[in-house]
Write a protein that holds these residues in place. Structure first.
Motif, mmCIF file in Angstrom:
data_model
loop_
_atom_site.group_PDB
_atom_site.id
_atom_site.type_symbol
_atom_site.label_atom_id
_atom_site.label_comp_id
_atom_site.label_asym_id
_atom_site.label_seq_id
_atom_site.Cartn_x
_atom_site.Cartn_y
_atom_site.Cartn_z
ATOM 1 N N GLU A 1 109.677 -77.595 -46.355
ATOM 2 C CA GLU A 1 110.136 -77.128 -47.664
ATOM 3 C C GLU A 1 109.612 -75.722 -47.948
ATOM 4 O O GLU A 1 110.289 -74.914 -48.595
ATOM 5 C CB GLU A 1 109.682 -78.102 -48.764
ATOM 6 C CG GLU A 1 110.406 -79.440 -48.744
ATOM 7 C CD GLU A 1 111.912 -79.291 -48.902
ATOM 8 O OE1 GLU A 1 112.350 -78.483 -49.739
ATOM 9 O OE2 GLU A 1 112.656 -79.992 -48.178
ATOM 10 N N ALA A 2 108.422 -75.424 -47.459
ATOM 11 C CA ALA A 2 107.877 -74.062 -47.632
ATOM 12 C C ALA A 2 108.729 -73.046 -46.875
ATOM 13 O O ALA A 2 108.942 -71.925 -47.359
ATOM 14 C CB ALA A 2 106.427 -74.015 -47.156
ATOM 15 N N ASP A 3 109.206 -73.417 -45.686
ATOM 16 C CA ASP A 3 110.093 -72.529 -44.922
ATOM 17 C C ASP A 3 111.368 -72.246 -45.711
ATOM 18 O O ASP A 3 111.822 -71.100 -45.809
ATOM 19 C CB ASP A 3 110.472 -73.167 -43.579
ATOM 20 C CG ASP A 3 109.306 -73.343 -42.632
ATOM 21 O OD1 ASP A 3 108.305 -72.622 -42.769
ATOM 22 O OD2 ASP A 3 109.409 -74.211 -41.745
ATOM 23 N N ILE A 4 111.943 -73.308 -46.246
ATOM 24 C CA ILE A 4 113.189 -73.167 -47.000
ATOM 25 C C ILE A 4 112.971 -72.286 -48.228
ATOM 26 O O ILE A 4 113.769 -71.393 -48.528
ATOM 27 C CB ILE A 4 113.731 -74.552 -47.397
ATOM 28 C CG1 ILE A 4 114.142 -75.337 -46.141
ATOM 29 C CG2 ILE A 4 114.905 -74.429 -48.375
ATOM 30 C CD1 ILE A 4 114.418 -76.805 -46.393
ATOM 31 N N ALA A 5 111.863 -72.502 -48.926
ATOM 32 C CA ALA A 5 111.567 -71.713 -50.120
ATOM 33 C C ALA A 5 111.389 -70.241 -49.771
ATOM 34 O O ALA A 5 111.824 -69.360 -50.536
ATOM 35 C CB ALA A 5 110.302 -72.249 -50.801
ATOM 36 N N ALA A 6 110.759 -69.966 -48.633
ATOM 37 C CA ALA A 6 110.554 -68.578 -48.221
ATOM 38 C C ALA A 6 111.885 -67.869 -47.985
ATOM 39 O O ALA A 6 112.057 -66.702 -48.361
ATOM 40 C CB ALA A 6 109.697 -68.538 -46.954
ATOM 41 N N VAL A 7 112.832 -68.578 -47.360
ATOM 42 C CA VAL A 7 114.151 -67.982 -47.109
ATOM 43 C C VAL A 7 114.923 -67.819 -48.417
ATOM 44 O O VAL A 7 115.585 -66.789 -48.644
ATOM 45 C CB VAL A 7 114.933 -68.828 -46.094
ATOM 46 C CG1 VAL A 7 116.367 -68.310 -45.945
ATOM 47 C CG2 VAL A 7 114.229 -68.829 -44.748
ATOM 48 N N VAL A 8 114.844 -68.810 -49.308
ATOM 49 C CA VAL A 8 115.532 -68.719 -50.596
ATOM 50 C C VAL A 8 115.000 -67.537 -51.406
ATOM 51 O O VAL A 8 115.770 -66.817 -52.069
ATOM 52 C CB VAL A 8 115.393 -70.034 -51.381
ATOM 53 C CG1 VAL A 8 115.892 -69.882 -52.822
ATOM 54 C CG2 VAL A 8 116.156 -71.152 -50.680
ATOM 55 N N ASP A 9 113.690 -67.301 -51.349
ATOM 56 C CA ASP A 9 113.109 -66.155 -52.058
ATOM 57 C C ASP A 9 113.736 -64.845 -51.597
ATOM 58 O O ASP A 9 113.987 -63.945 -52.403
ATOM 59 C CB ASP A 9 111.596 -66.112 -51.840
ATOM 60 C CG ASP A 9 110.851 -67.162 -52.649
ATOM 61 O OD1 ASP A 9 111.461 -67.751 -53.568
ATOM 62 O OD2 ASP A 9 109.661 -67.391 -52.350
ATOM 63 N N VAL A 10 113.998 -64.727 -50.292
ATOM 64 C CA VAL A 10 114.635 -63.518 -49.773
ATOM 65 C C VAL A 10 116.058 -63.406 -50.310
ATOM 66 O O VAL A 10 116.508 -62.313 -50.710
ATOM 67 C CB VAL A 10 114.642 -63.507 -48.226
ATOM 68 C CG1 VAL A 10 115.462 -62.337 -47.692
ATOM 69 C CG2 VAL A 10 113.214 -63.424 -47.700
ATOM 70 N N LEU A 11 116.779 -64.501 -50.336
ATOM 71 C CA LEU A 11 118.152 -64.478 -50.838
ATOM 72 C C LEU A 11 118.218 -64.024 -52.296
ATOM 73 O O LEU A 11 119.226 -63.474 -52.741
ATOM 74 C CB LEU A 11 118.783 -65.862 -50.689
ATOM 75 C CG LEU A 11 119.097 -66.302 -49.257
ATOM 76 C CD1 LEU A 11 119.472 -67.777 -49.219
ATOM 77 C CD2 LEU A 11 120.212 -65.455 -48.663
ATOM 78 N N SER B 1 116.089 -61.833 -53.516
ATOM 79 C CA SER B 1 115.415 -60.539 -53.586
ATOM 80 C C SER B 1 116.406 -59.389 -53.428
ATOM 81 O O SER B 1 117.615 -59.601 -53.279
ATOM 82 C CB SER B 1 114.354 -60.449 -52.489
ATOM 83 O OG SER B 1 114.960 -60.221 -51.223
ATOM 84 N N ASP B 2 115.871 -58.178 -53.446
ATOM 85 C CA ASP B 2 116.711 -56.984 -53.297
ATOM 86 C C ASP B 2 117.070 -56.687 -51.846
ATOM 87 O O ASP B 2 117.995 -55.908 -51.593
ATOM 88 C CB ASP B 2 115.996 -55.760 -53.884
ATOM 89 C CG ASP B 2 115.852 -55.847 -55.390
ATOM 90 O OD1 ASP B 2 116.702 -56.502 -56.023
ATOM 91 O OD2 ASP B 2 114.882 -55.282 -55.932
#
Length: 386
Positions: free
Chosen positions: A13-23, A25-26
Motif C-alpha cells: 500500500e505504501a508503494d501504491i501511495a507513493a505512485v499516487v502522490d506523483v500522479l 504532483s506537478d
C-alpha cells in the motif's frame, strides 16, 4: 487451477501511495524523484554515481556508448544470459563473442576468459568490453576478471540485473570496485521493481556524464559541455546522438518505496533458498552452489535435472507446468539463437553453457512465496521426478 509463478513483484500500500502522490504532483517526468532514487541506490551500494533509465537494456546500451564501443570493436559476455547482454554491442555496431560458464556457479568462467584472451591477443582481436553476468544474483569472480582487464586492457560492465541487494567479498554489488559500470534491473520479477526500469552505477565522473547525455537525446543544458556560446537562458545543444531512455517520476517513486524493503526481500529469498536446499537434498537433482565470497541477490533458484535421472529434463519441466508450477528456464544460450547463428555460432561452441541449458529449471523464488506454496512446489517436483 491457480499457478505458482517463478517470480512475482511485491507491491505494498505504501508503494501504491507513493505512485499516487506523483500522479497528484506537478511532475510526471523529469522531476525531483529520479535524482532522489539515484542518490538512494548509489548510497546503498557505495558508488559515486547512479544513472536511472527506462530498462536495464537501455543501461547496458548507454554504458557501452559511454565507453566508446563501436564498429570494429568486440564485446564478450556469457552465453547464459538474457539476449540484452549481447545485443547492447550490436546496437553500437560492434561484434559479439562469448566466454563459457563455470559449471558450479553458472557464471562466466575466469579461467576460460583468460584462455580466450590469450588466443585473442595472438589474433589481434581482444575485446574492448567484457560483460560478466551475475546469473541468479550470484556475483562472478570479479577480482580475477578485474585483474585480467588490467593485463589485457578491456573495460568491464557488470550485468548485475539479478543482483541488487547482494554482496561480493562483503561489499554491496554495484560499488564498481572491480568494474567501470554496474547495471541493475528493476523489472517486475526482479528483487525490487519500478515496473520497467534500470540503473547504471559508476565511480567515473566522465562515464556518468556521458551516460546521462545518451539517456536524453544527447542534449545538454550545461554550458561547460556546449560547443558554442548560448543564445539565452532557454538554450540547449545536442552534442551526441542520444536516445529517450529516461525513467519517469512514477517509476522512481515506486523504486524509492521498494528500496525500504530491499534488505528484507533478499533475506526472505535466502530463507526460502535454505528451505529448498533442505527439502530437495534427497532428490536426484543438482542444487545451486554458492561461492563463499558471495551473498547472492537470489533472483533465481535453479536446479538441474541430470542426464541420468529417471525422467528427462523435458518431462520434469512439463510435469511441473501441468501441476500448476510456473517454472521457467533461464536462459537459452544466446549463441544458439537463430539471430546469433547468422554470425557463425553453432552447437558445441560453449559446451558448459549447453550442458547447463539441457538440465536447468528455475523454481519459484520471490519474497511473497509462502512456505505452504513452497511445499507445494517441492511435492510437485517429487511427483515430476517419478
Amino acid at each position: 487451477m491457480s499457478v505458482i509463478p517463478y517470480g512475482r513483484q511485491d507491491i505494498s500500500e505504501a508503494d501504491i501511495a507513493a505512485v499516487v502522490d506523483v500522479l497528484r504532483s506537478d511532475y510526471l517526468t523529469q522531476g525531483p524523484l529520479v535524482p532522489r532514487f539515484e542518490h538512494e541506490v548509489a548510497a546503498f551500494v557505495g558508488a559515486k554515481h547512479a544513472v536511472a533509465v527506462n530498462s536495464a537494456t537501455s543501461a547496458l546500451h548507454v554504458a557501452c556508448l559511454a565507453l566508446g564501443l563501436g564498429p570494429g570493436d568486440w564485446l564478450w559476455t556469457s552465453p547464459v544470459t538474457f539476449v540484452a547482454s549481447a545485443n547492447c554491442a550490436l546496437y553500437c555496431g560492434a561484434q559479439v563473442d562469448f566466454v563459457d560458464i563455470d559449471p558450479r556457479t553458472y557464471n562466466m568462467s575466469a579461467s576460460a576468459l583468460e584462455q580466450k584472451l590469450l588466443r585473442a591477443e595472438t589474433e589481434g582481436r581482444l575485446p574492448k568490453i567484457v560483460v560478466p553476468v551475475h546469473l541468479c544474483g550470484q556475483p562472478c569472480d570479479m577480482a580475477a576478471i578485474h585483474a585480467l582487464s588490467k593485463r589485457f586492457g578491456f573495460s568491464i560492465v557488470e550485468d548485475a540485473s539479478h543482483a541488487v541487494g547482494g554482496r561480493y567479498r562483503g561489499l554491496p554489488i554495484g560499488n564498481c570496485q572491480y568494474s567501470d559500470v554496474t547495471i541493475f534491473s528493476f523489472h517486475p520479477v526482479k528483487i525490487i521493481t519500478t515496473a520497467e526500469g534500470g540503473m547504471a552505477m559508476t565511480n567515473d565522473d566522465g562515464l556518468a556524464n556521458r551516460m546521462r547525455l545518451f539517456r536524453s537525446h544527447g542534449i545538454t543544458r550545461d554550458v561547460e559541455q556546449m560547443t558554442q556560446v548560448p543564445d539565452g537562458p532557454w538554450y540547449y545543444q545536442q552534442i551526441e546522438l542520444g536516445y529517450n531512455y529516461r525513467m519517469t517520476e512514477l517509476q522512481a517513486a515506486l523504486g524509492l518505496s521498494q528500496m525500504s524493503r530491499l534488505g528484507p526481500f533478499v533475506e526472505r529469498r535466502h530463507h526460502l533458498a535454505r528451505r529448498y536446499d533442505e527439502k530437495l537434498a534427497a532428490l536426484p537433482l543438482i542444487l545451486p552452489w554458492q561461492h563463499p565470497d558471495s551473498y547472492s541477490g537470489l533472483h533465481l533458484y535453479v536446479v538441474r535435472v541430470p542426464g541420468d535421472a529417471t525422467r528427462s529434463h523435458r518431462e520434469v519441466f512439463a510435469s511441473l507446468r501441468e501441476q500448476g508450477i510456473g517454472v521457467n528456464l533461464h536462459y537459452i544460450p544466446v549463441h544458439t539463437q537463430p539471430y546469433y547463428r547468422n554470425f557463425g555460432f553453432k552447437d558445441g561452441d560453449f559446451p558448459e553453457a549447453e550442458a547447463y541449458y539441457a538440465e536447468a529449471i528455475s523454481l519459484p523464488m520471490y519474497a511473497t512465496l509462502s512456505e505452504e506454496q513452497q511445499d507445494t512446489v517441492v511435492a510437485a517436483l517429487v511427483k515430476a521426478l517419478g
